[in-house]
Design an enzyme around this catalytic site. Structure first.
Site, PDB file in Angstrom:
ATOM      1  N   ALA A 172      -6.139 -15.923  -7.946  1.00 54.81           N
ATOM      2  CA  ALA A 172      -6.470 -14.881  -8.925  1.00 54.81           C
ATOM      3  C   ALA A 172      -5.183 -14.182  -9.337  1.00 54.81           C
ATOM      4  O   ALA A 172      -4.399 -13.750  -8.488  1.00 54.81           O
ATOM      5  CB  ALA A 172      -7.443 -13.872  -8.312  1.00 54.81           C
ATOM      6  N   THR A 174      -3.742 -11.036 -11.122  1.00 56.90           N
ATOM      7  CA  THR A 174      -4.164  -9.718 -11.621  1.00 56.90           C
ATOM      8  C   THR A 174      -3.300  -9.339 -12.817  1.00 56.90           C
ATOM      9  O   THR A 174      -2.085  -9.211 -12.707  1.00 56.90           O
ATOM     10  CB  THR A 174      -4.056  -8.640 -10.524  1.00 56.90           C
ATOM     11  OG1 THR A 174      -2.699  -8.544 -10.121  1.00 56.90           O
ATOM     12  CG2 THR A 174      -4.915  -8.980  -9.318  1.00 56.90           C
ATOM     13  N   ILE A 202      -3.800 -14.238  -4.082  1.00 53.77           N
ATOM     14  CA  ILE A 202      -3.757 -13.348  -5.243  1.00 53.77           C
ATOM     15  C   ILE A 202      -2.316 -13.071  -5.649  1.00 53.77           C
ATOM     16  O   ILE A 202      -1.448 -12.861  -4.802  1.00 53.77           O
ATOM     17  CB  ILE A 202      -4.506 -12.032  -4.900  1.00 53.77           C
ATOM     18  CG1 ILE A 202      -5.988 -12.375  -4.683  1.00 53.77           C
ATOM     19  CG2 ILE A 202      -4.364 -10.993  -6.015  1.00 53.77           C
ATOM     20  CD1 ILE A 202      -6.767 -11.366  -3.942  1.00 53.77           C
ATOM     21  N   LYS A 203      -2.125 -13.104  -6.953  1.00 52.65           N
ATOM     22  CA  LYS A 203      -0.790 -12.783  -7.493  1.00 52.65           C
ATOM     23  C   LYS A 203      -0.864 -11.376  -8.075  1.00 52.65           C
ATOM     24  O   LYS A 203      -1.741 -11.086  -8.910  1.00 52.65           O
ATOM     25  CB  LYS A 203      -0.433 -13.794  -8.569  1.00 52.65           C
ATOM     26  CG  LYS A 203       0.765 -13.429  -9.419  1.00 52.65           C
ATOM     27  CD  LYS A 203       1.132 -14.578 -10.339  1.00 52.65           C
ATOM     28  CE  LYS A 203       2.170 -14.146 -11.354  1.00 52.65           C
ATOM     29  NZ  LYS A 203       2.743 -15.264 -12.084  1.00 52.65           N
ATOM     30  N   THR A 204       0.043 -10.512  -7.641  1.00 52.53           N
ATOM     31  CA  THR A 204       0.016  -9.159  -8.189  1.00 52.53           C
ATOM     32  C   THR A 204       1.428  -8.590  -8.250  1.00 52.53           C
ATOM     33  O   THR A 204       2.365  -9.164  -7.711  1.00 52.53           O
ATOM     34  CB  THR A 204      -0.924  -8.248  -7.365  1.00 52.53           C
ATOM     35  OG1 THR A 204      -1.311  -7.143  -8.162  1.00 52.53           O
ATOM     36  CG2 THR A 204      -0.276  -7.734  -6.085  1.00 52.53           C
TER      37      THR A 204
END
Ligand code: R5P
Length: 293
Positions: A172, A174, A202-204
């Protein structure tokens, strides 16, 4: 067929040695199936537990981005230093040699361009394509607080459902809209929603204040997004701080391929991520490699 006459009674049962069952090294992933774990282990280095992902998927919504005009000339020399390539199927098929040993994270959401509302994405790649292209994960943009928030979340949950069926993890990504606050409260919210709804990692973005609360409250790995180009020492410091504060690596694009010396920069980033090198020493490495070139 083996020669039946040669079969001897087997003896090596090691009855005094119980079979070892290793725990899986990636946060929150122990209960996943073998195929998903194996693909994650091709993204995250089992020795350091971290990853250097090179993001070159920008063209899917903004066309030929600076530094990506000629992927064949500018990006191929970086591949030996990346663990993973994050890109579209178009660039993968047309430019990347199938002999590459990099794991592939395939961009599967799309449908919006910089000329329109960016959060208006759909799933733009069939699961069969991810299987055919031997992807180790599928990347979906999630716009928490964006105009098409629900649609983007459902894009992600659909890929998690389909990916679980075939053993392919979902990343995912963001995405932060122009007017949204980039603070810990927002990123805790965005990352936790993605994890709760099944994203495998998750990439944020990195934030100066309380980033460790974002990584701590997310039950699956977070990789740090690069963002716009900043001076090399700052980018190295940002990557260092992110991994020291709980990120499992980085997914960087512009701060590598728009660097004055991209091949040197990706190696300096690697040192920070995999060897815990300090930003100052990594910047020395960058300068040395840049001179050698
Ligand atoms: C994120 O929204 C897309 O995946 C980008 O194309 C890419 O990841 C951005 O990388 P960077 O911000 O490091 O250039």
């Amino acid at each position: 067929m083996a020669d039946m006459d040669e079969i001897k009674e087997a003896k090596l049962f090691y009855t005094d040695r119980p079979q070892e069952t290793e725990g899986f090294f990636i946060k929150g992933s122990n209960s996943l199936d073998w195929g998903i774990k194996n693909r994650l282990a091709r993204i995250f280095n089992p020795q350091s537990g971290r990853t250097v992902m090179l993001a070159i998927d920008h063209g899917y919504f903004q066309g030929p981005t600076t530094g990506l005009e000629r992927v064949d000339i500018n990006i191929l020399p970086l591949l030996p230093f990346a663990d993973t390539l994050m890109l579209t199927r178009g660039i993968l098929r047309s430019v990347i040699p199938p002999s590459t040993s990099n794991s592939i994270v395939l961009r599967v959401s799309g449908g919006a361009s910089i000329l329109k509302e960016l959060s208006n994405e759909d799933i733009a790649v069939d699961i069969e394509e991810s299987i055919r292209l031997n992807a180790c994960a599928m990347a979906v943009q999630v716009f928490i607080g964006g105009e098409y928030e629900k649609q983007s979340i459902i894009n992600m949950t659909r890929m998690v459902d389909i990916g679980n069926r075939y053993g392919i993890p979902t990343l995912a990504v963001t995405a932060v809209g122009k007017d949204m606050a980039r603070d810990a409260q927002y990123f805790r919210l965005a990352c936790r929603i993605c994890a709760e709804l099944g994203a495998h990692y998750i990439k944020t973005y990195y934030i100066e204040k309380n980033f460790e609360t974002v990584t701590a409250s997310c039950p699956v790995p977070i990789v740090m997004a690069g963002g716009k180009k900043i001076p090399e020492p700052e980018a190295l410091t940002m990557a260092y701080n992110a991994v020291q504060q709980g990120a499992y690596g980085v997914d960087i694009g512009r701060n590598i391929f728009q660097s004055e010396a991209p091949v040197a920069m990706i190696q300096a980033i690697r040192a920070v991520v995999h060897e815990n090198e300090t930003p100052a020493r990594a910047f020395d490495l960058y300068n040395t490699l840049k001179r050698e070139k």
